[in-house]
Design a protein around this motif. Sequence first.
Motif: not given
Length: 374
Positions: A209, A212-213, A227
Amino acid sequence: MVLKYFRKVDFPLFFAFLMLCMFGLIMVYSASYPIGIIKYQDPTYFFSKQLRWFLIGSIVFIINSILPYRLYGKLSPLFVMLSIMLLLLVLIPGIGVERNNSQRWIQLGIFVIQPSEAVKLLMAIYFAYIYAKKQTYLHDFNRGVLPPLFVLASVFLLVLKQPDLGTATSILLTCGIILLCSGVRKIHLFILGSSAVVGVSFFAITAPYRLRRLMSFLNPFDDPLGDGYQLIQSFYAIESGGVLGRGLGNSIQKLGYLPEAHTDFIMAVILEELGIFGLLFVTILYLFIMLRGVSTARKLTNAFPKLLAIGLTFQIMIQVIFNLGAVSGLIPITGITLPFISYGGSSLVFMLFSAGILVNLSSSARDSKGQFSL
């Protein structure tokens, strides 16, 4: 006693913090009343809670601007144990409160507090005190530099476990700046700085995560409904505000488009409603606080208050940089709030705690004529 306090207090710094808080209350109401109506049928829901926290924080602020700052040094070992205990409690099921897939809060009766906000302050106090005590043997890495770093590493990993890499990194940076100003040898700083960069980078890219950020920060329009959504909405808010803004209360993006409009992304609402003048107002106050804090550190002669002034000043400024950088797309989104302005009780109270100590230190650093100067 009261007259003596008022004669020595650094009123310019005092009022700089007060103006940020007052402005924050106005903007919390403006940014939160739509979601307050939708979720709680009360446009003042978030404003009322923030006002209560501000009143509590104001008492803390005034007390800490009067108390002898040396007391914090003596209590710093207790602060370390308290920091670790609080961070462990957060992770215990039934005690820690989970929100948005993160377990960062503790329920204490009617209050929900975020211990990592307290830990930012407590670690700054601890590092300032311990490296002030080690001045005579800071050249010795194993004896003078290394031991407190085990405490810092433990705190970093516990905050990361919540998970909250942004706050963990801000604690690391604040302690790193204190270490830098303490007189540690440059080769030791280079080794520690390089290790910290490698460590933070590793944790940033190994969690899916977080990766992805990071990718959405590089190009949010690759995933405009996922995102990249929050950052894109922030861009829309900033662009539509232009130079003069839409006017106070007239933001469009806060009407369900921009997530966390009253917390992490309140600056996007400020820019949309007040334009460049809102940004200038906030930036000037933050810059004044930074200059005053650095000036205070330069005037103080003893190592502990000097390092404490530096630590508290940059604890505030690191959060400012993280927040403004995220809102503008210059750095990845960290979830760090804007000090004294964003909605959040724990953040506001402990920021005012830090501010009170900084006013205390600044008041103690008056020059021989009884005047203040940057």
